[in-house]
Design a protein around this motif. Structure first.
Motif, PDB file in Angstrom:
ATOM      1  N   VAL A   1       9.024   5.972  -3.997  1.00 18.86           N
ATOM      2  CA  VAL A   1       8.713   4.710  -4.670  1.00 18.86           C
ATOM      3  C   VAL A   1      10.000   3.935  -4.923  1.00 18.86           C
ATOM      4  O   VAL A   1      10.090   2.727  -4.656  1.00 18.86           O
ATOM      5  CB  VAL A   1       7.961   4.960  -5.989  1.00 18.86           C
ATOM      6  CG1 VAL A   1       7.837   3.664  -6.788  1.00 18.86           C
ATOM      7  CG2 VAL A   1       6.578   5.526  -5.715  1.00 18.86           C
ATOM      8  N   GLY A   2      11.009   4.636  -5.429  1.00 15.74           N
ATOM      9  CA  GLY A   2      12.290   3.975  -5.684  1.00 15.74           C
ATOM     10  C   GLY A   2      12.936   3.451  -4.418  1.00 15.74           C
ATOM     11  O   GLY A   2      13.475   2.335  -4.394  1.00 15.74           O
TER      12      GLY A   2
ATOM     13  N   ALA B   1       0.810  -1.218   0.000  1.00 13.79           N
ATOM     14  CA  ALA B   1       0.000   0.000   0.000  1.00 13.79           C
ATOM     15  C   ALA B   1       0.844   1.268   0.000  1.00 13.79           C
ATOM     16  O   ALA B   1       0.537   2.230  -0.716  1.00 13.79           O
ATOM     17  CB  ALA B   1      -0.942  -0.009   1.205  1.00 13.79           C
ATOM     18  N   ALA B   2       1.917   1.298   0.788  1.00 18.22           N
ATOM     19  CA  ALA B   2       2.731   2.513   0.888  1.00 18.22           C
ATOM     20  C   ALA B   2       3.303   2.910  -0.466  1.00 18.22           C
ATOM     21  O   ALA B   2       3.231   4.076  -0.871  1.00 18.22           O
ATOM     22  CB  ALA B   2       3.846   2.322   1.908  1.00 18.22           C
ATOM     23  N   GLY B   3       3.863   1.948  -1.175  1.00 15.94           N
ATOM     24  CA  GLY B   3       4.412   2.247  -2.488  1.00 15.94           C
ATOM     25  C   GLY B   3       3.355   2.693  -3.478  1.00 15.94           C
ATOM     26  O   GLY B   3       3.584   3.590  -4.295  1.00 15.94           O
TER      27      GLY B   3
ATOM     28  N   GLN C   1      12.699  -3.277  -0.581  1.00 21.21           N
ATOM     29  CA  GLN C   1      12.031  -4.567  -0.784  1.00 21.21           C
ATOM     30  C   GLN C   1      13.001  -5.579  -1.393  1.00 21.21           C
ATOM     31  O   GLN C   1      13.030  -6.745  -1.009  1.00 21.21           O
ATOM     32  CB  GLN C   1      10.813  -4.384  -1.680  1.00 21.21           C
ATOM     33  CG  GLN C   1      10.023  -5.668  -1.909  1.00 21.21           C
ATOM     34  CD  GLN C   1       8.806  -5.430  -2.805  1.00 21.21           C
ATOM     35  OE1 GLN C   1       8.665  -4.368  -3.400  1.00 21.21           O
ATOM     36  NE2 GLN C   1       7.952  -6.429  -2.879  1.00 21.21           N
ATOM     37  N   ARG C   2      13.782  -5.133  -2.382  1.00 16.77           N
ATOM     38  CA  ARG C   2      14.718  -6.045  -3.030  1.00 16.77           C
ATOM     39  C   ARG C   2      15.820  -6.499  -2.059  1.00 16.77           C
ATOM     40  O   ARG C   2      16.231  -7.667  -2.060  1.00 16.77           O
ATOM     41  CB  ARG C   2      15.346  -5.383  -4.258  1.00 16.77           C
ATOM     42  CG  ARG C   2      14.392  -5.264  -5.435  1.00 16.77           C
ATOM     43  CD  ARG C   2      15.048  -4.635  -6.635  1.00 16.77           C
ATOM     44  NE  ARG C   2      14.139  -4.574  -7.772  1.00 16.77           N
ATOM     45  CZ  ARG C   2      13.964  -5.542  -8.642  1.00 16.77           C
ATOM     46  NH1 ARG C   2      14.650  -6.673  -8.492  1.00 16.77           N
ATOM     47  NH2 ARG C   2      13.136  -5.417  -9.648  1.00 16.77           N
TER      48      ARG C   2
END
Length: 352
Positions: free
Chosen positions: A341-342, A280-282, A348-349
């Motif tokens: 976003v980046g 959701a945040a992204g 996440q990665r």
């Protein structure tokens, strides 16, 4: 997620369109004079204040999409109402527990104050530095209090939902300094607060508030597209309506594409927040950035379609451009949201 609006949401949209079309106070009125509350303000605040408010905050638990549908219509018609700002403030404060009845019922109007240098209440990062015009005020107040910039309707609000490093709190201002707004129908101010004593964790509040701004931006884009399309359908050159020329039609087509993508992303982000989805945040950051880009792009294309008339004060395209730029900077600039976003994708990665 449902792929279509519910009957209730379609009814909300129809009601807001009726209200917006009957409103006599316009964005141009503020440009030529000063901001005055539109007649619909009281109705919007009293009758639509429960939309999208979680049960924990004193609402009925209706989906956030319900609120976004209403705000999008107001943006399309450039209604100079405090309702979107009040709704964003309520969403920002949703994690504080049950809000007072006078706030939920619109008798006490709030506005969000979130643009804080270095604040960590939102996704671990600040909401963007203040504009240069406010830098002096920021430096002067840094030692004694907290300054929020780009606060809409600050002088016309009864209270503030503020976001800072310690979280969210309902704030009383120590001082309000009016600034010249690029869109006078959205008055902006610098507001100084004392350090919070009862701040609570922000939770999803900042994201919910940002989606209110994104929905209004999508509405601005839709209004600019319709204004440009109407002109293209009626204006003739060389014996043909200008909408038949590819150079005109393609500009509006691109604007429709960006607006549709931003609106779909905004609705999806709202669904993700309501469902507590991990992405959701992204999605919120992506939606706010996309909506700002779509609104500015559509307003610029509307001006181009109008040709030489489009850059005059007498024509209306610049009213949409003014609103688009102000809302794009509100609740985090598009450039900051794109950067977030980046950052989230990198995190996440690395976590994976």
């Amino acid at each position: 997620m449902e792929a279509t609006f519910t009957q209730e949401q379609r009814d909300i949209e129809a009601s807001l369109r009726s209200i917006a079309k009957e409103e006599k106070v316009t964005a141009r009125d503020a440009l030529e004079g000063e901001w005055a509350p539109p007649a619909c303000d009281a109705v919007l605040l009293a009758d639509f204040g429960l939309l999208g408010v979680p049960e924990a905050a004193g609402g009925m638990g209706s989906p956030l999409v319900d609120l976004l549908v209403a705000v999008e219509v107001l943006g399309e018609h450039l209604v100079p109402s405090r309702f979107p700002a009040h709704a964003a403030a309520v969403q920002l404060a949703a994690g504080l527990g049950a809000l007072p009845d006078d706030v939920i019922e619109g008798r006490k109007v709030l506005t969000p104050a979130v643009d804080v240098p270095g604040a960590s209440g939102w996704s671990g990062q600040g909401a963007g530095a203040p504009p240069r015009a406010a830098a002096a005020a920021t430096d002067a107040a840094a030692a004694d209090g907290l300054v929020r910039t780009l606060v809409p309707y600050a002088a016309q609000a009864d209270g503030f939902a503020a976001l800072g490093a310690d979280g969210v709190w309902i704030a009383v201002p120590a001082g309000i300094t009016a600034r010249e707004s690029f869109d006078p129908s959205v008055p902006l101010s610098d507001v100084t607060f004392s350090a919070p004593l009862d701040a609570a964790p922000a939770g999803s509040g900042p994201g919910r508030a940002a989606l209110v701004a994104a929905a209004e931006l999508c509405g601005v884009a839709a209004g600019a597209i319709e204004l440009g399309a109407e002109y293209a359908r009626t204006r003739k050159q060389f014996g043909r309506v200008i909408g038949s020329f590819q150079g005109v039609a393609f500009q509006l087509t691109d604007a429709v594409k960006y607006r549709k993508a931003a609106w779909d992303l905004t609705l999806y982000a709202a669904w993700a927040i309501d469902k507590g989805r991990p992405e959701a945040a992204g999605l919120v950051h992506a939606a706010k950035a996309a909506a700002g880009k779509a609104a500015v792009f559509a307003a610029e294309r509307c001006i181009q379609v109008h040709g030489g008339m489009g850059i005059t004060m007498e024509a209306d395209p610049h009213l949409f451009l003014r609103r688009a730029h102000v809302l794009d900077a509100w609740l985090g600039r598009g450039s900051w949201h794109r950067r977030r976003v980046g950052e989230l994708q990198v995190q996440q990665r690395r976590g994976a």
